[in-house]
Design a protein around this motif. Structure first.
Motif, PDB file in Angstrom:
ATOM      1  N   GLN A  64       0.829  -1.205   0.000  1.00 18.12           N
ATOM      2  CA  GLN A  64       0.000   0.000   0.000  1.00 18.12           C
ATOM      3  C   GLN A  64       0.869   1.264   0.000  1.00 18.12           C
ATOM      4  O   GLN A  64       0.579   2.222  -0.719  1.00 18.12           O
ATOM      5  CB  GLN A  64      -0.934   0.003   1.214  1.00 18.12           C
ATOM      6  CG  GLN A  64      -2.045  -1.013   1.109  1.00 18.12           C
ATOM      7  CD  GLN A  64      -2.843  -1.158   2.400  1.00 18.12           C
ATOM      8  OE1 GLN A  64      -2.373  -0.808   3.490  1.00 18.12           O
ATOM      9  NE2 GLN A  64      -4.043  -1.693   2.286  1.00 18.12           N
ATOM     10  N   TYR A  78      -5.595   0.247  -4.834  1.00 22.70           N
ATOM     11  CA  TYR A  78      -5.681   0.502  -3.396  1.00 22.70           C
ATOM     12  C   TYR A  78      -6.948  -0.109  -2.812  1.00 22.70           C
ATOM     13  O   TYR A  78      -6.918  -0.692  -1.720  1.00 22.70           O
ATOM     14  CB  TYR A  78      -5.599   2.008  -3.104  1.00 22.70           C
ATOM     15  CG  TYR A  78      -5.416   2.292  -1.635  1.00 22.70           C
ATOM     16  CD1 TYR A  78      -4.192   2.033  -1.013  1.00 22.70           C
ATOM     17  CD2 TYR A  78      -6.457   2.783  -0.863  1.00 22.70           C
ATOM     18  CE1 TYR A  78      -4.019   2.266   0.343  1.00 22.70           C
ATOM     19  CE2 TYR A  78      -6.291   3.016   0.500  1.00 22.70           C
ATOM     20  CZ  TYR A  78      -5.071   2.760   1.090  1.00 22.70           C
ATOM     21  OH  TYR A  78      -4.900   2.976   2.430  1.00 22.70           O
ATOM     22  N   GLU A  79      -8.060  -0.012  -3.528  1.00 19.91           N
ATOM     23  CA  GLU A  79      -9.299  -0.624  -3.034  1.00 19.91           C
ATOM     24  C   GLU A  79      -9.144  -2.142  -2.944  1.00 19.91           C
ATOM     25  O   GLU A  79      -9.622  -2.767  -2.004  1.00 19.91           O
ATOM     26  CB  GLU A  79     -10.494  -0.258  -3.911  1.00 19.91           C
ATOM     27  CG  GLU A  79     -11.807  -0.801  -3.388  1.00 19.91           C
ATOM     28  CD  GLU A  79     -12.074  -0.534  -1.902  1.00 19.91           C
ATOM     29  OE1 GLU A  79     -12.532  -1.468  -1.210  1.00 19.91           O
ATOM     30  OE2 GLU A  79     -11.825   0.589  -1.419  1.00 19.91           O
ATOM     31  N   THR A  85      -6.371  -3.684  -2.305  1.00 21.31           N
ATOM     32  CA  THR A  85      -5.543  -3.960  -1.122  1.00 21.31           C
ATOM     33  C   THR A  85      -6.339  -3.768   0.159  1.00 21.31           C
ATOM     34  O   THR A  85      -6.156  -4.516   1.112  1.00 21.31           O
ATOM     35  CB  THR A  85      -4.269  -3.082  -1.067  1.00 21.31           C
ATOM     36  OG1 THR A  85      -4.615  -1.716  -0.876  1.00 21.31           O
ATOM     37  CG2 THR A  85      -3.405  -3.269  -2.306  1.00 21.31           C
ATOM     38  N   ARG A  86      -7.241  -2.792   0.186  1.00 20.23           N
ATOM     39  CA  ARG A  86      -8.056  -2.569   1.391  1.00 20.23           C
ATOM     40  C   ARG A  86      -9.015  -3.730   1.623  1.00 20.23           C
ATOM     41  O   ARG A  86      -9.207  -4.158   2.757  1.00 20.23           O
ATOM     42  CB  ARG A  86      -8.838  -1.244   1.273  1.00 20.23           C
ATOM     43  CG  ARG A  86      -7.962  -0.005   1.325  1.00 20.23           C
ATOM     44  CD  ARG A  86      -7.371   0.232   2.685  1.00 20.23           C
ATOM     45  NE  ARG A  86      -8.476   0.613   3.570  1.00 20.23           N
ATOM     46  CZ  ARG A  86      -8.581   0.248   4.835  1.00 20.23           C
ATOM     47  NH1 ARG A  86      -7.660  -0.481   5.396  1.00 20.23           N
ATOM     48  NH2 ARG A  86      -9.618   0.616   5.564  1.00 20.23           N
ATOM     49  N   GLU A 104      -6.981  -6.503   2.913  1.00 22.32           N
ATOM     50  CA  GLU A 104      -6.621  -6.188   4.299  1.00 22.32           C
ATOM     51  C   GLU A 104      -7.758  -6.568   5.248  1.00 22.32           C
ATOM     52  O   GLU A 104      -7.527  -7.190   6.289  1.00 22.32           O
ATOM     53  CB  GLU A 104      -6.314  -4.696   4.416  1.00 22.32           C
ATOM     54  CG  GLU A 104      -5.957  -4.236   5.804  1.00 22.32           C
ATOM     55  CD  GLU A 104      -5.770  -2.730   5.892  1.00 22.32           C
ATOM     56  OE1 GLU A 104      -5.852  -2.214   7.025  1.00 22.32           O
ATOM     57  OE2 GLU A 104      -5.569  -2.064   4.858  1.00 22.32           O
ATOM     58  N   ARG A 105      -8.976  -6.198   4.899  1.00 23.38           N
ATOM     59  CA  ARG A 105     -10.129  -6.549   5.738  1.00 23.38           C
ATOM     60  C   ARG A 105     -10.299  -8.066   5.825  1.00 23.38           C
ATOM     61  O   ARG A 105     -10.554  -8.607   6.909  1.00 23.38           O
ATOM     62  CB  ARG A 105     -11.405  -5.898   5.186  1.00 23.38           C
ATOM     63  CG  ARG A 105     -11.444  -4.390   5.364  1.00 23.38           C
ATOM     64  CD  ARG A 105     -12.764  -3.776   4.957  1.00 23.38           C
ATOM     65  NE  ARG A 105     -13.026  -3.860   3.527  1.00 23.38           N
ATOM     66  CZ  ARG A 105     -12.639  -2.972   2.619  1.00 23.38           C
ATOM     67  NH1 ARG A 105     -11.955  -1.900   2.992  1.00 23.38           N
ATOM     68  NH2 ARG A 105     -12.938  -3.122   1.341  1.00 23.38           N
TER      69      ARG A 105
END
Length: 120
Positions: free
Chosen positions: A77, A98-99, A101-102, A105-106
């Protein structure tokens, strides 16, 4: 669960690696041993550590590799932000990556919490 390949987090991480390689092809040639290499290694580390942890004995070993995977995700990120700041990727490409990766991540955070709750 018979194999790490059945894990949604591994599948999602593999898709992310493919996207990272696609977008990083457009990075400047002088970055091949710099940011291009770093961003690719960080992305590859994510599914690799998910898979390696799956093959380990015991909850603590598994968690260690999942924590390495999420650390690599945070590194990725940061590197994506740098690539955007240097205009190696545009805002639309950055936002998409990025979305991804988010979301990963969640998913990883949730999976780690689930594994922590299991008995060995």
């Amino acid at each position: 669960m018979s194999t790490y390949r059945n894990l949604k987090i591994w599948q999602k991480a593999m898709n992310l690696v493919t996207k990272i390689y696609y977008y990083s092809k457009g990075f400047p040639k002088e970055e091949i041993y710099g940011l291009t290499s770093q961003i690719r290694r960080a992305s590859v580390s994510i599914p690799s550590n998910i898979a390696e942890g799956f093959g380990r004995e015991g909850k603590n070993d598994y968690l260690r590799f999942l924590n390495i995977a999420i650390s690599s995700l945070f590194e990725l990120q940061t590197q994506l932000e740098i690539a955007k700041n240097l205009e190696f990727i545009n805002k639309i490409e950055f936002d998409s990556l990025y979305e991804d990766t988010r979301e990963l991540e969640r998913m990883l955070s949730s999976f780690i919490r689930k594994i922590k709750g299991l008995d060995t």
